[in-house]
Motif scaffolding. Structure first.
Motif, PDB file in Angstrom:
ATOM      1  N   MET A   1       0.838  -1.212   0.000  1.00 19.08           N
ATOM      2  CA  MET A   1       0.000   0.000   0.000  1.00 19.08           C
ATOM      3  C   MET A   1       0.871   1.259   0.000  1.00 19.08           C
ATOM      4  O   MET A   1       0.643   2.167  -0.800  1.00 19.08           O
ATOM      5  N   ILE A   2       1.885   1.312   0.853  1.00 21.93           N
ATOM      6  CA  ILE A   2       2.635   2.563   1.030  1.00 21.93           C
ATOM      7  C   ILE A   2       3.467   2.914  -0.207  1.00 21.93           C
ATOM      8  O   ILE A   2       3.695   4.096  -0.476  1.00 21.93           O
ATOM      9  N   ILE A   3       3.858   1.912  -0.995  1.00 19.05           N
ATOM     10  CA  ILE A   3       4.666   2.280  -2.163  1.00 19.05           C
ATOM     11  C   ILE A   3       3.845   2.977  -3.254  1.00 19.05           C
ATOM     12  O   ILE A   3       4.409   3.485  -4.210  1.00 19.05           O
ATOM     13  N   THR A   4       2.525   3.053  -3.069  1.00 17.17           N
ATOM     14  CA  THR A   4       1.740   3.886  -3.988  1.00 17.17           C
ATOM     15  C   THR A   4       2.004   5.367  -3.683  1.00 17.17           C
ATOM     16  O   THR A   4       1.753   6.237  -4.517  1.00 17.17           O
ATOM     17  N   ALA A   5       2.483   5.655  -2.439  1.00 21.00           N
ATOM     18  CA  ALA A   5       2.737   7.045  -2.035  1.00 21.00           C
ATOM     19  C   ALA A   5       4.222   7.375  -2.034  1.00 21.00           C
ATOM     20  O   ALA A   5       4.631   8.473  -2.401  1.00 21.00           O
ATOM     21  N   LEU A   6       5.044   6.431  -1.592  1.00 18.75           N
ATOM     22  CA  LEU A   6       6.493   6.644  -1.458  1.00 18.75           C
ATOM     23  C   LEU A   6       7.208   5.476  -2.145  1.00 18.75           C
ATOM     24  O   LEU A   6       6.991   4.328  -1.762  1.00 18.75           O
ATOM     25  N   PRO A   7       8.057   5.737  -3.117  1.00 16.22           N
ATOM     26  CA  PRO A   7       8.606   4.623  -3.891  1.00 16.22           C
ATOM     27  C   PRO A   7       9.697   3.796  -3.196  1.00 16.22           C
ATOM     28  O   PRO A   7       9.960   2.671  -3.604  1.00 16.22           O
ATOM     29  N   LYS A   8      10.319   4.356  -2.148  1.00 10.99           N
ATOM     30  CA  LYS A   8      11.363   3.595  -1.429  1.00 10.99           C
ATOM     31  C   LYS A   8      11.117   3.769   0.058  1.00 10.99           C
ATOM     32  O   LYS A   8      11.333   4.865   0.591  1.00 10.99           O
ATOM     33  N   VAL A   9      10.642   2.732   0.707  1.00 11.30           N
ATOM     34  CA  VAL A   9      10.284   2.874   2.125  1.00 11.30           C
ATOM     35  C   VAL A   9      10.887   1.761   2.963  1.00 11.30           C
ATOM     36  O   VAL A   9      11.159   0.660   2.480  1.00 11.30           O
ATOM     37  N   PHE A  10      11.049   2.070   4.255  1.00  8.95           N
ATOM     38  CA  PHE A  10      11.373   1.011   5.210  1.00  8.95           C
ATOM     39  C   PHE A  10      10.765   1.346   6.556  1.00  8.95           C
ATOM     40  O   PHE A  10      10.397   2.493   6.825  1.00  8.95           O
ATOM     41  N   ALA A  11      10.657   0.309   7.380  1.00 11.51           N
ATOM     42  CA  ALA A  11      10.173   0.498   8.754  1.00 11.51           C
ATOM     43  C   ALA A  11      10.869  -0.505   9.647  1.00 11.51           C
ATOM     44  O   ALA A  11      11.263  -1.592   9.195  1.00 11.51           O
ATOM     45  N   LEU A  12      11.033  -0.137  10.901  1.00 15.35           N
ATOM     46  CA  LEU A  12      11.477  -1.094  11.924  1.00 15.35           C
ATOM     47  C   LEU A  12      10.187  -1.691  12.463  1.00 15.35           C
ATOM     48  O   LEU A  12       9.494  -1.078  13.266  1.00 15.35           O
ATOM     49  N   SER A  13       9.863  -2.870  11.973  1.00 14.48           N
ATOM     50  CA  SER A  13       8.517  -3.390  12.142  1.00 14.48           C
ATOM     51  C   SER A  13       8.447  -4.524  13.162  1.00 14.48           C
ATOM     52  O   SER A  13       9.123  -5.541  12.999  1.00 14.48           O
ATOM     53  N   PRO A  14       7.646  -4.351  14.233  1.00 12.87           N
ATOM     54  CA  PRO A  14       7.517  -5.430  15.221  1.00 12.87           C
ATOM     55  C   PRO A  14       6.548  -6.511  14.734  1.00 12.87           C
ATOM     56  O   PRO A  14       5.513  -6.190  14.149  1.00 12.87           O
ATOM     57  N   ASN A  15       6.900  -7.754  14.954  1.00  8.84           N
ATOM     58  CA  ASN A  15       6.067  -8.879  14.510  1.00  8.84           C
ATOM     59  C   ASN A  15       5.815  -9.848  15.658  1.00  8.84           C
ATOM     60  O   ASN A  15       6.705 -10.085  16.475  1.00  8.84           O
ATOM     61  N   ILE A  16       4.610 -10.417  15.656  1.00  6.62           N
ATOM     62  CA  ILE A  16       4.285 -11.506  16.590  1.00  6.62           C
ATOM     63  C   ILE A  16       3.964 -12.743  15.764  1.00  6.62           C
ATOM     64  O   ILE A  16       3.152 -12.688  14.841  1.00  6.62           O
ATOM     65  N   ARG A  17       4.633 -13.842  16.093  1.00  9.83           N
ATOM     66  CA  ARG A  17       4.316 -15.144  15.486  1.00  9.83           C
ATOM     67  C   ARG A  17       4.362 -16.188  16.588  1.00  9.83           C
ATOM     68  O   ARG A  17       5.408 -16.352  17.231  1.00  9.83           O
ATOM     69  N   LEU A  18       3.252 -16.875  16.802  1.00 11.37           N
ATOM     70  CA  LEU A  18       3.228 -17.904  17.839  1.00 11.37           C
ATOM     71  C   LEU A  18       3.851 -19.161  17.234  1.00 11.37           C
ATOM     72  O   LEU A  18       3.166 -20.010  16.663  1.00 11.37           O
ATOM     73  N   GLU A  19       5.158 -19.208  17.324  1.00 11.98           N
ATOM     74  CA  GLU A  19       5.940 -20.271  16.685  1.00 11.98           C
ATOM     75  C   GLU A  19       5.697 -21.599  17.395  1.00 11.98           C
ATOM     76  O   GLU A  19       5.440 -21.630  18.601  1.00 11.98           O
ATOM     77  N   PRO A  20       5.824 -22.721  16.655  1.00 12.93           N
ATOM     78  CA  PRO A  20       5.676 -24.030  17.310  1.00 12.93           C
ATOM     79  C   PRO A  20       6.712 -24.208  18.423  1.00 12.93           C
ATOM     80  O   PRO A  20       7.816 -23.650  18.343  1.00 12.93           O
ATOM     81  N   LEU A  21       6.337 -25.008  19.442  1.00 11.72           N
ATOM     82  CA  LEU A  21       7.224 -25.194  20.603  1.00 11.72           C
ATOM     83  C   LEU A  21       8.612 -25.696  20.216  1.00 11.72           C
ATOM     84  O   LEU A  21       9.608 -25.325  20.835  1.00 11.72           O
ATOM     85  N   GLU A  22       8.662 -26.532  19.152  1.00 10.86           N
ATOM     86  CA  GLU A  22       9.977 -27.100  18.802  1.00 10.86           C
ATOM     87  C   GLU A  22      10.965 -26.050  18.286  1.00 10.86           C
ATOM     88  O   GLU A  22      12.161 -26.322  18.195  1.00 10.86           O
ATOM     89  N   THR A  23      10.498 -24.829  17.977  1.00  9.92           N
ATOM     90  CA  THR A  23      11.429 -23.805  17.481  1.00  9.92           C
ATOM     91  C   THR A  23      12.397 -23.326  18.569  1.00  9.92           C
ATOM     92  O   THR A  23      13.375 -22.655  18.262  1.00  9.92           O
ATOM     93  N   VAL A  24      12.125 -23.670  19.831  1.00  5.86           N
ATOM     94  CA  VAL A  24      13.086 -23.316  20.891  1.00  5.86           C
ATOM     95  C   VAL A  24      14.445 -23.938  20.560  1.00  5.86           C
ATOM     96  O   VAL A  24      15.487 -23.350  20.811  1.00  5.86           O
ATOM     97  N   ARG A  25      14.395 -25.122  19.955  1.00 11.13           N
ATOM     98  CA  ARG A  25      15.631 -25.853  19.656  1.00 11.13           C
ATOM     99  C   ARG A  25      16.468 -25.203  18.553  1.00 11.13           C
ATOM    100  O   ARG A  25      17.664 -25.430  18.468  1.00 11.13           O
ATOM    101  N   THR A  26      15.845 -24.423  17.665  1.00  7.42           N
ATOM    102  CA  THR A  26      16.613 -23.837  16.553  1.00  7.42           C
ATOM    103  C   THR A  26      17.547 -22.733  17.032  1.00  7.42           C
ATOM    104  O   THR A  26      18.481 -22.370  16.348  1.00  7.42           O
ATOM    105  N   ARG A  27      17.245 -22.156  18.177  1.00  5.40           N
ATOM    106  CA  ARG A  27      18.027 -21.041  18.748  1.00  5.40           C
ATOM    107  C   ARG A  27      17.996 -19.793  17.886  1.00  5.40           C
ATOM    108  O   ARG A  27      18.805 -18.894  18.046  1.00  5.40           O
ATOM    109  N   ARG A  28      17.077 -19.757  16.897  1.00  5.20           N
ATOM    110  CA  ARG A  28      16.954 -18.539  16.087  1.00  5.20           C
ATOM    111  C   ARG A  28      15.504 -18.093  15.902  1.00  5.20           C
ATOM    112  O   ARG A  28      15.217 -17.259  15.059  1.00  5.20           O
TER     113      ARG A  28
END
Ligand code: AMP
Ligand code: MG
Length: 324
Positions: free
Chosen positions: A85-112
């Motif tokens: 949506m925003i690139i219709t107004a500004l052709p080069k954009v970035f944001a420091l964007s917070p995300n929530i993802r309820l990752e599966p329990l086994e992802t604790v093992r990946t350490r990432r």
């Protein structure tokens, strides 16, 4: 203390001087990226936090939902739909964007994997994959140059082993990456996402960051552009860190045509009726674009050479752990 106990007592472990050094390096990482992108003509925008829909392409993680005046709203798993949506107004954009993802329990093992993390998420109208990949390479190299110059003391021993990568980075197509994996004894079925262990394994046999491009349509979400020349394959890419640190970046060219997007939603099992404003916007018309997101905590983990991603964020949230 086990991981869960130590994360729950973050008010104690946070006093460790080692963590203070990581957060100082992280401050420099974010400053360096901001300066780099401003120099490239980008505008920083404020990221959305909630909305009627969010990115469904989150590999087995669940989205978080809140009650918004009686209507279920999603907490952003990524701001991809909003970047279009925003690139219709500004052709080069970035944001420091917070995300929530309820990752599966086994992802604790990946350490990432965290359940709350941030991306530097950027998008460029009318850009090609090559253009944003070149930008990503230069950005990563600049961040490493800046951090090595300014955080020598905080990086300690890692300052010696952290090298500025050689450009251009090596590129494999997804198909070629499966061959590399086969060579190190890991078989991945064509058409699937590369599993966490295989991603770590291929990262482990590289000393420099590298790209994996052109994932099959079946492995990724609807918003990536399908190749005209090579149907069934996407115009997309991941950047993988070396030394076992795994995925750094995902990105690609975006589909912007209404009919194609509806068809791709159906093929990927998404219900188009859930995407009200997004499809209405596509009917009005948006430009094609390309962009990517780079996880800030994963970048910090790589630069500081940390074993665990939860040491790359002050207030870590890890699957299943009820920490502050
Ligand atoms: P994705 O679009 O899922 O590839 O996410 C974009 C980038 O965000 C990835 O390349 C990672 O750097 C980062 N990322 C994704 N999921 C997580 C997570 N669970 N924890 C930390 N960083 C993540
Ligand atoms: Mg990804």
């Amino acid at each position: 203390m086990d991981i869960s106990e130590s994360l729950k007592k973050r008010y104690l472990t946070i006093q460790n001087n080692r963590l203070a050094n990581v957060f100082k390096v992280q401050d420099e990482i974010v400053s360096s990226i901001r300066a780099f992108l401003k120099g490239e003509g980008f505008t920083e925008i404020l990221a959305p936090i909630i909305g009627p829909v969010t990115d469904p392409g989150i590999r087995g993680a669940r989205q978080a939902t809140i009650d918004y005046y009686g209507v279920p709203f999603k907490v952003m798993s990524s701001m991809i739909l909003y970047k279009q949506m925003i690139i219709t107004a500004l052709p080069k954009v970035f944001a420091l964007s917070p995300n929530i993802r309820l990752e599966p329990l086994e992802t604790v093992r990946t350490r990432r994997h965290l359940t709350e993390f941030r991306q530097i998420d950027l998008e460029v109208a009318y850009a090609t994959c090559d253009e944003v990949m070149d930008l990503g390479e230069r950005m990563l190299c600049q961040v490493i140059v800046d951090v090595k110059a300014k955080c020598h003391k905080e990086l300690g021993e890692r300052c010696k082993t952290l090298r500025v990568p050689t450009r251009p980075f090596k590129r494999y197509t997804y198909k070629e990456a499966l061959e590399v994996l086969k060579g190190i004894g890991m078989s991945v079925k064509y058409g699937e996402e590369i599993p966490w262990e295989a991603e770590e394994a291929i990262s482990n046999v590289h000393a420099e960051p590298f790209w994996i491009t052109n994932y099959p349509v079946t492995a990724r979400s609807f918003y990536y552009m399908e190749s005209e020349k090579n149907p069934g394959v996407l115009e997309d890419f991941d950047l993988i860190y070396p030394e076992g640190f795994g995925e750094a970046v995902s990105g690609g060219r975006r589909e912007n045509r209404y009919e194609k997007l509806v068809e791709r939603m159906r093929r990927s099992g998404e219900d188009p009726s859930q995407y009200g404003w997004y499809l209405d916007m596509l009917k009005v018309g948006i430009p094609p674009s390309a962009g990517f997101g780079i996880g800030v905590e994963r970048l910090t983990r790589f630069i500081c050479g940390l074993e665990n991603i939860w040491d790359a964020v002050p207030f870590p949230k890890v699957a299943g752990v009820l920490s502050p």
